[in-house]
Design a protein around this motif. Structure first.
Motif, PDB file in Angstrom:
ATOM      1  N   ASN A 485     126.152  43.859 -90.109  1.00 19.14           N
ATOM      2  CA  ASN A 485     125.781  42.556 -90.658  1.00 19.14           C
ATOM      3  C   ASN A 485     124.322  42.492 -91.086  1.00 19.14           C
ATOM      4  OD1 ASN A 485     126.638  39.978 -91.402  1.00 19.14           O
ATOM      5  ND2 ASN A 485     125.756  39.046 -89.566  1.00 19.14           N
ATOM      6  N   ALA A 486     123.735  43.641 -91.386  1.00 18.89           N
ATOM      7  CA  ALA A 486     122.331  43.664 -91.793  1.00 18.89           C
ATOM      8  C   ALA A 486     122.123  44.775 -92.823  1.00 18.89           C
ATOM      9  CB  ALA A 486     121.420  43.889 -90.582  1.00 18.89           C
ATOM     10  N   GLY A 508     113.660  53.272 -65.688  1.00 14.91           N
ATOM     11  CA  GLY A 508     114.199  52.905 -66.979  1.00 14.91           C
ATOM     12  C   GLY A 508     114.332  51.397 -67.045  1.00 14.91           C
ATOM     13  N   PRO A 509     115.016  50.878 -68.062  1.00 12.62           N
ATOM     14  CA  PRO A 509     115.651  51.676 -69.106  1.00 12.62           C
ATOM     15  C   PRO A 509     114.657  52.102 -70.179  1.00 12.62           C
ATOM     16  CG  PRO A 509     116.084  49.351 -69.469  1.00 12.62           C
ATOM     17  CD  PRO A 509     115.321  49.429 -68.187  1.00 12.62           C
ATOM     18  N   ILE A 510     114.985  53.193 -70.855  1.00 16.47           N
ATOM     19  CA  ILE A 510     114.213  53.648 -72.000  1.00 16.47           C
ATOM     20  C   ILE A 510     115.131  53.592 -73.216  1.00 16.47           C
ATOM     21  CG2 ILE A 510     113.003  55.570 -73.077  1.00 16.47           C
ATOM     22  CD1 ILE A 510     112.044  56.448 -70.376  1.00 16.47           C
ATOM     23  N   ALA A 511     114.793  52.736 -74.156  1.00 17.13           N
ATOM     24  CA  ALA A 511     115.516  52.629 -75.428  1.00 17.13           C
ATOM     25  C   ALA A 511     114.454  52.497 -76.509  1.00 17.13           C
ATOM     26  CB  ALA A 511     116.451  51.425 -75.428  1.00 17.13           C
ATOM     27  N   LEU A 512     114.453  53.430 -77.459  1.00 14.40           N
ATOM     28  CA  LEU A 512     113.376  53.533 -78.435  1.00 14.40           C
ATOM     29  C   LEU A 512     113.941  53.587 -79.843  1.00 14.40           C
ATOM     30  CD1 LEU A 512     111.340  56.352 -76.624  1.00 14.40           C
ATOM     31  CD2 LEU A 512     110.978  53.887 -76.401  1.00 14.40           C
ATOM     32  N   GLY A 513     113.068  53.295 -80.815  1.00 10.39           N
ATOM     33  CA  GLY A 513     113.427  53.479 -82.212  1.00 10.39           C
ATOM     34  C   GLY A 513     114.125  52.274 -82.820  1.00 10.39           C
ATOM     35  N   VAL A 514     114.663  52.482 -84.025  1.00  8.91           N
ATOM     36  CA  VAL A 514     115.371  51.434 -84.761  1.00  8.91           C
ATOM     37  C   VAL A 514     116.657  51.065 -84.016  1.00  8.91           C
ATOM     38  CG1 VAL A 514     116.483  50.844 -86.938  1.00  8.91           C
ATOM     39  CG2 VAL A 514     114.397  52.230 -86.938  1.00  8.91           C
ATOM     40  N   ASN A 515     116.964  49.765 -83.954  1.00 10.17           N
ATOM     41  CA  ASN A 515     118.164  49.232 -83.291  1.00 10.17           C
ATOM     42  C   ASN A 515     118.195  49.517 -81.789  1.00 10.17           C
ATOM     43  OD1 ASN A 515     119.167  48.181 -85.699  1.00 10.17           O
ATOM     44  ND2 ASN A 515     120.314  50.044 -86.193  1.00 10.17           N
ATOM     45  N   CYS A 516     117.010  49.731 -81.200  1.00 13.28           N
ATOM     46  CA  CYS A 516     116.969  50.024 -79.760  1.00 13.28           C
ATOM     47  C   CYS A 516     117.391  48.816 -78.930  1.00 13.28           C
ATOM     48  CB  CYS A 516     115.583  50.503 -79.349  1.00 13.28           C
ATOM     49  SG  CYS A 516     114.263  49.282 -79.583  1.00 13.28           S
TER      50      CYS A 516
END
Length: 543
Positions: A485-486, A508-516
């Protein structure tokens, strides 16, 4: 006047459990749910079965042999527990449940309203447990997601000091008659396991059945506690094997409504300053991990819709600026919605919601109200449904190096502390490879994002060509990486898998980058079976 305590025993072992949602649901043995009765206090039989369930559900068998569990259960079964009860109001709801033939039936859901900050205490005054069994009980108490039905979620801890009063006790204990004489107490019947010394005699009185009987393998009390109600019904028994009825005196329940007691979870209380919520994800067809972004987007839509119903602006849940309705620029302080594969079988089984600051009261209300996910109208393909069950909430500081004596036990494979974190969904680097004329590859961008999020400098950032889950290989190309939807224009559409190593354990948590914030760039807290790139230029992130 409450019964007072003799603190002379040196073997006091107890657990204290806070019901974070302010509700306790449990139907007594032998009663129908529509009788609207609630088992209060929780029976010793229910409590010990909960301990066994946590032992298996959270894989504590990897650290403690079953013999330790056996000693723990027999040590607690040998004593009758005493209780310290929070203030509680008996109430119920009514709703119509669909049944076969397109009809409905009226169902009464009875429960107790309790203060979230007022713990239930269960104490064994003469429990003889060795150090290993006590350590196991400590972990079980910490990991318990609920007590009673799954709606009764909360958090527990091991205690060694008794309280100042008793609110429920066996009828022959000093103080029980005083409660009855003053009309402050009432008689209740609780289901409990027989003592280990009584087990051989009691076991000989039960039918063993044939070779295929569910009772054939019951050789000790632990086996009896593991039996499900399906086996009890199949054998046509009116109560579980190895169970007995105990007569207790408890402080009377309140029959009047009290707005203070019916208040929702008070987030100003220290023990509920949670910033991690974990939901169990259930569907008829298992959802593959390659669809993690899809599930994250569907849950984001559900949270956005649920927040809109409150009439309050909740940018921390929606991720949108309330004025411009554009993306929120808050240095990643709004929630991360992370669909995860807890048991590493290649299918999503939980959704972890994380925020850097503690959740506020309205956010907790939204989590409690969220029960299912459904793909929205604009979703391509067939409609999908998932059931959600809020399992628990914790407080962690991502990036902080935990102290052994103070670090919380978090039963989640993505939030727990670790030195090594391995990609389980692709990392999509957010910046272009060149910055000011110099190369700025994915490995450099991972280090930069970690620095901005407050993590220590990693000692190694290595590329991986693939990971293996349940024996099957997964590389970054197999995953869905762009939102439906984008319209996303990003520097990296292929993505990559990485391994990060720190000098000391971090949370954690570790979530990186685009759409993290929707599940991409997520790292598992630990080593995964993975394959290194043989191309050193790619491994360094400089090509």
């Amino acid at each position: 006047m409450m019964a007072t305590l003799d603190k002379g025993s040196g073997h006091v072992v107890g657990i204290e459990f806070c019901f974070l949602a302010g509700t306790y649901h449990a139907t007594p043995w032998g009663r129908h749910a529509n009788e609207a009765d609630v088992e209060w206090p929780p029976s010793p039989w229910r409590i010990l079965r909960s301990f066994i369930g946590v032992y298996h559900r959270y894989s504590l068998s990897k650290r403690y042999d079953e013999d330790v569990l056996h000693r723990l259960i027999e040590g607690l079964a040998a004593d009758r527990p005493m209780y310290r009860l929070p203030s509680a109001v008996h109430t119920h709801t009514k709703h119509f449940m669909p049944i076969a033939g397109g009809k409905t039936t009226l169902v009464h859901d009875a429960f107790l309203r309790v203060l979230p900050g007022d713990p239930l205490g269960v104490y064994w005054l003469e429990a003889h447990l060795d150090a290993e069994a006590l350590a196991l009980l400590d972990e079980i108490a910490t990991f318990m997601p609920y007590l009673g039905r799954a709606e009764s979620w909360g958090e527990g801890r091991l205690v060694r000091e008794p309280p100042d009063r008793w609110d429920a006790m066996p009828i022959d204990v000093d103080g029980a008659s005083e409660l009855l004489d003053r009309a402050e107490g009432e008689i209740v019947d609780l289901l409990a396991p027989v003592t280990p010394s009584e087990w051989p005699r009691v076991r000989g009185q039960w039918p063993t059945g044939g070779r295929k009987s569910g009772l054939a393998g019951v050789s000790h009390l632990l086996d009896a506690l593991r039996l499900g109600t399906d086996v009890i019904e199949k054998e046509r028994l009116n109560m579980p094997v190895g169970a007995t009825h105990l007569t207790y005196v408890r402080r009377k329940l309140d029959l009047r409504s009290d707005s203070r007691r019916a208040a929702p979870c008070r987030m100003d209380m220290p023990h509920v300053q949670a910033n991690v919520a974990r939901f169990r994800l259930v569907s008829k067809l298992p959802t593959r991990i390659i669809c993690a972004l899809d599930v994250g987007e569907v849950m984001h839509t559900a949270l956005d819709s649920m927040a809109a119903r409150t009439g309050l602006a909740m940018p921390s849940l929606t991720g949108r600026d309330p004025e411009t309705r554009g993306p929120l620029r808050d240095n990643h302080r709004h929630v991360f919605i992370l669909p995860v594969d807890e048991d590493l079988d290649g299918h999503l089984d939980h959704v972890v919601v994380y925020k850097r600051e503690p959740f506020d009261r309205e956010e907790v209300k939204v989590f409690q109200a969220l029960r299912q996910l459904k793909t929205p109208a604009w979703w391509p393909g067939r409609e999908r449904h998932w059931q959600l069950y809020l399992e628990g909430m914790w407080c962690v500081s991502a990036g902080a190096v935990p102290r052994e004596e103070a670090g919380p036990n978090v039963p989640d494979a993505y939030v727990r502390p670790s030195r090594v974190f391995t990609s389980i969904t692709p990392y999509l680097h957010p910046w272009h490879w060149k910055r000011g004329g110099a190369k700025f590859g994915p490995a450099d961008q991972i280090r930069e994002e970690l620095r901005r999020r407050g993590f220590p400098e990693p000692v190694a950032v290595e590329a991986r060509s693939q990971i293996r889950l349940a024996g099957l290989p997964y590389d970054a190309r197999k995953f869905r990486k762009l939102r439906y939807n984008a319209h996303q224009k990003i520097p990296a559409r292929t993505g990559g898998l990485w391994r990060i190593e720190f000098a000391e354990p971090v949370y954690g948590p570790i979530a990186l980058g685009v759409n993290c914030h929707l599940g991409m760039g997520l790292f598992y807290a630990g080593e995964l079976d993975s394959v290194k790139f043989t191309d050193e230029r790619h491994a360094s992130g400089k090509s």
